[in-house]
Design an enzyme around this catalytic site. Structure first.
Site, short mmCIF file in Angstrom:
data_model
loop_
_atom_site.label_atom_id
_atom_site.label_comp_id
_atom_site.label_asym_id
_atom_site.label_seq_id
_atom_site.Cartn_x
_atom_site.Cartn_y
_atom_site.Cartn_z
NE ARG A 1 -0.35 2.23 -5.81
CZ ARG A 1 -1.52 2.22 -6.44
NH1 ARG A 1 -1.65 2.75 -7.64
NH2 ARG A 1 -2.60 1.70 -5.86
CB CYS B 1 -15.82 4.27 -29.47
SG CYS B 1 -14.94 3.91 -30.97
CD GLU C 1 0.84 -9.37 0.83
OE1 GLU C 1 0.89 -10.54 1.20
OE2 GLU C 1 -0.18 -8.66 0.99
N GLY D 1 0.75 -1.24 0.00
CA GLY D 1 0.00 0.00 0.00
C GLY D 1 0.78 1.29 0.00
N1 LLP Z 1 -1.54 -6.98 -0.60
C1 LLP Z 1 -2.85 -7.10 -0.82
C2 LLP Z 1 -3.61 -8.07 -0.05
C3 LLP Z 1 -3.48 -6.28 -1.77
O1 LLP Z 1 -4.78 -6.40 -1.98
C4 LLP Z 1 -2.73 -5.36 -2.50
C5 LLP Z 1 -3.34 -4.50 -3.52
C6 LLP Z 1 -1.34 -5.28 -2.25
C7 LLP Z 1 -0.79 -6.11 -1.28
C8 LLP Z 1 -0.44 -4.35 -2.99
O2 LLP Z 1 -0.78 -3.02 -2.79
P1 LLP Z 1 0.17 -1.88 -3.40
O3 LLP Z 1 1.48 -1.96 -2.66
O4 LLP Z 1 0.34 -2.18 -4.85
O5 LLP Z 1 -0.57 -0.63 -3.16
N2 LLP Z 1 -5.84 -1.14 -9.24
C9 LLP Z 1 -5.59 -0.17 -8.20
C10 LLP Z 1 -4.85 -0.77 -7.03
C11 LLP Z 1 -5.53 -1.98 -6.42
C12 LLP Z 1 -4.74 -2.57 -5.28
C13 LLP Z 1 -5.23 -3.93 -4.93
N3 LLP Z 1 -4.57 -4.58 -3.86
C14 LLP Z 1 -4.82 1.01 -8.81
O6 LLP Z 1 -4.53 1.01 -10.00
O7 LLP Z 1 -4.53 1.98 -8.12
#
Ligand code: LLP
Length: 433
Positions: A291, A359, A288, A246
């Site tokens: 991004r 479109c 974890e 996150g």
């Molecule tokens: N762990 C779990 C259980 C998750 O659900 C997620 C992301 C992560 C780790 C990784 O989170 P990150 O470090 O990537 O923020 N499509 C959306 C983001 C959806 C995130 C889903 N879960 C976007 O484009 O912003």
């Protein structure tokens, strides 16, 4: 270069943007557009910074951000574990050669087939998300005469997006066992009765694209308090705590996310303080990120195809991709910085609306993009920080073949994903005649 651009981004003598020492002009000529360009040095550096910023912590790449073979292999080479959230992600990771015991399986509705494959492959941890799954997993593990090592996913009741948190309140999420409703307690009590499910820890992910450290610290406190309470109530001290991902990244020059070392320091200090206060041994910690590992490493290159000036209204600049290769602006009102990439210009910038070729009017690349007045057809635009959740969420809307991806490093270009062909688009169709 400053702003949200990959670490090796630079300009060559002709003014063309270079990534990994390769000019975007050459990339567009050789590989076409739209094109995802991954700065390998950037990606590896971010893996290393995470590992260094979280000493003693298992850093896991959340593959949902971009689950493609080359990216998984690169991240695996950097020593990260990998989390997968579906059979397809599991297949891709195993097929990429990632050892099963370095994988973590997620998902709020894992199918029997997905669970069976995870058990048979011997994935490192399965994150149990519901009561139904607890029973399902017990049955499947019993049939195999194995014990599944699991984390219980708790819903900690923290509002990460507003940087404020609530520890009670109605945690109305489809994920995990809601702490405030007592569901995490019930799940743990039930799991203790099962012979083929071994709860080795807790998983608590609070959200994504989070900028401050406070919500993460709140998450640490909630999770450790729970481990201490379960120790007191059940005389069982769980050894592992996964704090989820996150961490926010820079998409525009106006974004100022927390630097990873500071984030790591804040989290680890709060873990140590809380553990001491609770007289709890420090659990094995896991984070974890998805991004923050892959997002900033990548740009998307597009070619400008039309420019329409509406006096007194907007200037519309259309590129050769759009919402099929980056749904984020349409879905989340996300903003990614855009720049003129094939040359530099002295012309005065003006705000234009960069759109795709689909479109529908929601097909936005970037609103109010400050681009030079002499922007012309055939110019290349680079869109920043498109490594996470663009390729992984890409579609074939309007039957657009999905773009190619390349990785660049020290002047070398290697393909990562081939461009889809129009033949690919109809490969699964069953014709009537
Ligand atoms: N762990 C779990 C259980 C998750 O659900 C997620 C992301 C992560 C780790 C990784 O989170 P990150 O470090 O990537 O923020 N499509 C959306 C983001 C959806 C995130 C889903 N879960 C976007 O484009 O912003």
């Amino acid at each position: 270069m400053t702003g949200p651009w990959p670490l090796t981004a630079d300009r060559d003598a002709d003014g063309a943007l270079t990534i990994g020492g390769v000019s975007v002009r050459e990339l567009a000529r050789e590989h076409g557009t739209p094109l995802w360009v991954v700065d390998e040095a950037d990606l590896r550096t971010r893996c290393r910074r995470y590992v260094e910023g979280f000493p003693g912590v298992e850093v896991t790449y959340a593959s949902k951000a971009w689950c493609t073979t080359g990216v998984l292999q690169l991240v695996d080479e950097e020593g990260l574990l990998i989390d997968v959230a579906s059979g397809g992600e599991l297949f891709t990771a195993l097929n990429a050669g990632v050892p099963a015991d370095r994988l973590i399986l997620h998902g709020n509705n894992k199918s029997e087939d997905e669970l069976e494959r995870a058990l048979d492959a011997g994935v490192g941890r399965i994150v149990v998300d519901s009561f139904d799954e607890l029973e399902r997993l017990e049955r499947l593990a019993a049939a195999r005469e194995v014990v599944a090592p699991v984390w219980l996913r708790i819903t900690p009741g923290i509002d990460a997006h507003t940087h404020e948190y609530v520890r009670t309140g109605h945690d109305d999420s489809k994920f995990g066992f809601t702490l405030s409703l007592g569901l995490a307690d019930q799940a743990f009590a039930r799991a203790l009765e099962l012979d083929h499910v071994d709860v080795v820890g807790v998983h608590a992910h609070i959200g994504s694209q989070i900028f401050g450290t406070d919500p993460f610290i709140a998450n640490v406190e909630v999770a450790l308090d729970l481990l201490a309470r379960w120790r007191d109530e059940h005389d069982v001290t769980l050894a592992e705590l996964n704090l989820g991902g996150g961490m926010g990244i820079r998409y525009t020059h106006e974004d100022h996310p927390v630097e990873v070392h500071r984030y790591g320091k804040a989290v680890l200090e709060s873990v140590d303080e809380r553990c001491e206060a609770l007289d709890l041994p420090r659990p094995r910690l896991i984070v974890e990120p998805g991004r923050a590992i892959v997002g900033p490493s990548t740009i998307t290159l597009y070619e400008v195809g039309t420019i329409k000036e509406l006096p007194g209204l907007s200037t519309w600049v259309s590129v050769d991709g759009g919402m099929s290769d980056n749904i984020r602006p349409a879905l989340y009102d996300a903003e990614h910085d855009v720049l003129l990439a094939n040359r530099v210009s002295d012309a005065e910038p003006r705000a234009v609306t960069v759109v795709g070729k689909h479109c529908e009017s929601g097909d936005l690349v970037r609103d109010h993009a400050p681009l030079p007045r002499d922007l012309a057809l055939g110019d290349l635009l680079a869109v920043a920080a498109t490594g996470a959740y663009t390729a992984s969420m890409a579609s074939n809307y309007n039957q657009l073949p999905r773009p190619a991806a390349v990785r660049v490093r020290d002047g070398q270009v290697q393909p990562l994903v081939h461009r889809e062909t129009e033949e690919d688009l109809i490969r699964r169709d069953v014709p009537l005649r």
